[in-house]
Design a protein around this motif. Structure first.
Motif, PDB file in Angstrom:
ATOM      1  N   CYS A 208      10.580  -9.827   4.161  1.00 20.56           N
ATOM      2  CA  CYS A 208       9.241  -9.577   4.697  1.00 20.56           C
ATOM      3  C   CYS A 208       8.857 -10.702   5.644  1.00 20.56           C
ATOM      4  O   CYS A 208       9.202 -11.866   5.426  1.00 20.56           O
ATOM      5  CB  CYS A 208       8.219  -9.472   3.568  1.00 20.56           C
ATOM      6  N   THR A 230      -0.529   6.376   4.829  1.00 16.56           N
ATOM      7  CA  THR A 230      -0.085   5.440   5.864  1.00 16.56           C
ATOM      8  C   THR A 230      -1.066   4.285   5.982  1.00 16.56           C
ATOM      9  O   THR A 230      -2.280   4.493   6.067  1.00 16.56           O
ATOM     10  CB  THR A 230       0.038   6.144   7.224  1.00 16.56           C
ATOM     11  N   TYR A 251       6.308  -2.890  -0.146  1.00 17.65           N
ATOM     12  CA  TYR A 251       6.701  -2.427   1.172  1.00 17.65           C
ATOM     13  C   TYR A 251       6.195  -3.446   2.189  1.00 17.65           C
ATOM     14  O   TYR A 251       5.139  -4.056   2.001  1.00 17.65           O
ATOM     15  CB  TYR A 251       6.065  -1.075   1.509  1.00 17.65           C
ATOM     16  N   CYS A 252       6.925  -3.616   3.290  1.00 18.07           N
ATOM     17  CA  CYS A 252       6.442  -4.519   4.340  1.00 18.07           C
ATOM     18  C   CYS A 252       6.948  -4.047   5.698  1.00 18.07           C
ATOM     19  O   CYS A 252       7.930  -3.304   5.796  1.00 18.07           O
ATOM     20  CB  CYS A 252       6.860  -5.959   4.086  1.00 18.07           C
ATOM     21  N   ASP A 253       6.226  -4.475   6.736  1.00 21.91           N
ATOM     22  CA  ASP A 253       6.601  -4.100   8.086  1.00 21.91           C
ATOM     23  C   ASP A 253       6.021  -5.095   9.065  1.00 21.91           C
ATOM     24  O   ASP A 253       5.013  -5.761   8.787  1.00 21.91           O
ATOM     25  CB  ASP A 253       6.102  -2.689   8.423  1.00 21.91           C
ATOM     26  N   SER A 256       6.368  -1.629  13.435  1.00 25.40           N
ATOM     27  CA  SER A 256       6.648  -0.190  13.506  1.00 25.40           C
ATOM     28  C   SER A 256       5.498   0.628  14.071  1.00 25.40           C
ATOM     29  O   SER A 256       5.694   1.779  14.487  1.00 25.40           O
ATOM     30  CB  SER A 256       7.007   0.356  12.118  1.00 25.40           C
ATOM     31  N   LYS A 263       3.110  -0.992  10.407  1.00 24.26           N
ATOM     32  CA  LYS A 263       2.772   0.313   9.846  1.00 24.26           C
ATOM     33  C   LYS A 263       3.690   0.609   8.670  1.00 24.26           C
ATOM     34  O   LYS A 263       4.905   0.410   8.758  1.00 24.26           O
ATOM     35  CB  LYS A 263       2.914   1.394  10.922  1.00 24.26           C
ATOM     36  N   VAL A 264       3.117   1.054   7.565  1.00 22.19           N
ATOM     37  CA  VAL A 264       3.883   1.444   6.379  1.00 22.19           C
ATOM     38  C   VAL A 264       3.424   2.832   5.957  1.00 22.19           C
ATOM     39  O   VAL A 264       2.225   3.056   5.742  1.00 22.19           O
ATOM     40  CB  VAL A 264       3.684   0.455   5.218  1.00 22.19           C
ATOM     41  N   THR A 265       4.360   3.787   5.860  1.00 20.62           N
ATOM     42  CA  THR A 265       4.053   5.129   5.371  1.00 20.62           C
ATOM     43  C   THR A 265       4.744   5.338   4.033  1.00 20.62           C
ATOM     44  O   THR A 265       5.953   5.119   3.908  1.00 20.62           O
ATOM     45  CB  THR A 265       4.497   6.207   6.372  1.00 20.62           C
TER      46      THR A 265
END
Length: 296
Positions: A208, A230, A251-253, A256, A263-265
């Motif tokens: 991350c 999202t 979750y990590c981003d 995106s 952005k995390v979906t």
């Protein structure tokens, strides 16, 4: 000694009590209602640092309170801290993308001020053997400019105090909680957040990016509908996103969402609590907007 007045003012960017056009000869006045309300902290408080988003600046020279102090502040304090001291020192600092200054009046009436003691043009004041009582705090700027900033109050020291720390879902979120159900409107749901911190996001999940605060920025309690969920961040600077789901998966981003936005979906999202951090690079603090959507 100052008389203690406990007040609550709305935490909005342009608080009604802020007056930028002041009469000549005016000076910082701790008897005025604080622009961003008051807070009570007792030694050992968590999360540490405690943070508050503040629009720094004004038209009153900080030097009107104490000779040699830098920058300009509002007449009223930005925040009143009602503090119960223990054995630890008290550190008050600020982080912003531009140069800010700090002015503090202690329960005993002593004035402290600083310009760049926190590094990278950020102010920092450490008070040894602090008294219990009310601390009036102003954040200043130069040239009558107004700058979005984050005030930090800590018993653990300066910006290096969180070394070795990790994002902690058990800490109180910086910007509170929200409850959303499937089909919520408006969509996207949005929240203004001052992104950043000094805890590496990689301490929660390897790979991350960026640095976040120890505490989540916000917790969202979500009851799913039929769509995916999202999370996206909008900002004029590069930000990162860290999300912990109800089952404990991170979750990590980074980019995106396009234009350096993360952005995390999450497909087939679970019901429960989502802990969300918005990060930056190089310990900078960045104004951002978190978006939560079932349509994106």
């Amino acid at each position: 000694m100052k008389s203690i007045a406990f007040v609550a003012a709305a935490s909005v960017l342009l608080a009604p009590g802020v007056s930028f056009a002041q009469k000549g000869g005016a000076k910082p006045d701790f008897t005025l209602e604080p622009n961003y309300g008051s807070v009570r902290l007792e030694t050992g408080f968590t999360p540490d640092p405690w943070t508050k988003s503040i629009l720094a600046g004004g038209s009153i020279p900080a030097s009107a309170a104490k000779s040699g102090c830098e920058g300009k502040v509002s007449a009223a304090p930005d925040l009143q801290l009602n503090y119960t001291a223990g054995d630890l020192d008290l550190t008050i600092s600020a982080a912003a993308s531009e140069d800010t200054t700090l002015l503090i009046n202690t329960p005993g009436g002593r004035w402290y001020c600083d310009d760049d003691g926190g590094g990278e043009l950020n102010p920092l004041v450490t008070i040894s053997d602090p008294e219990s009582g009310r601390y009036d705090i102003w954040l200043g700027t130069y040239n009558d400019s107004m700058v979005q900033s984050t005030l930090k109050i800590s018993e653990l020291g300066g910006s290096d105090s969180t070394s070795g720390a990790a994002p902690d879902i058990d800490l109180e979120p910086n910007y509170g909680t929200a409850t959303l159900r499937g089909g919520f409107t408006p969509d996207p749901w949005t929240k203004s957040i001052m992104a950043g911190g000094s805890v590496p996001a990689s301490a929660a999940k390897a790979g991350c990016q960026g640095s976040v605060s120890a505490a989540p920025d916000i917790q969202i309690f979500f009851e799913p509908g039929e769509g995916d969920l999202t999370f996206r961040v909008r900002s004029s600077e590069d930000t990162t996103l860290l999300v912990n789901t109800p089952n404990g998966r991170f979750y990590c981003d980074d980019d995106s969402g396009g234009d350096l936005d993360p952005k995390v979906t999450i497909t087939n999202p679970q019901s429960g609590r989502y802990d969300i951090w918005v990060g930056t690079y190089n310990d900078s603090m960045v104004q951002s907007t978190l978006e939560v959507s079932e349509l994106d």
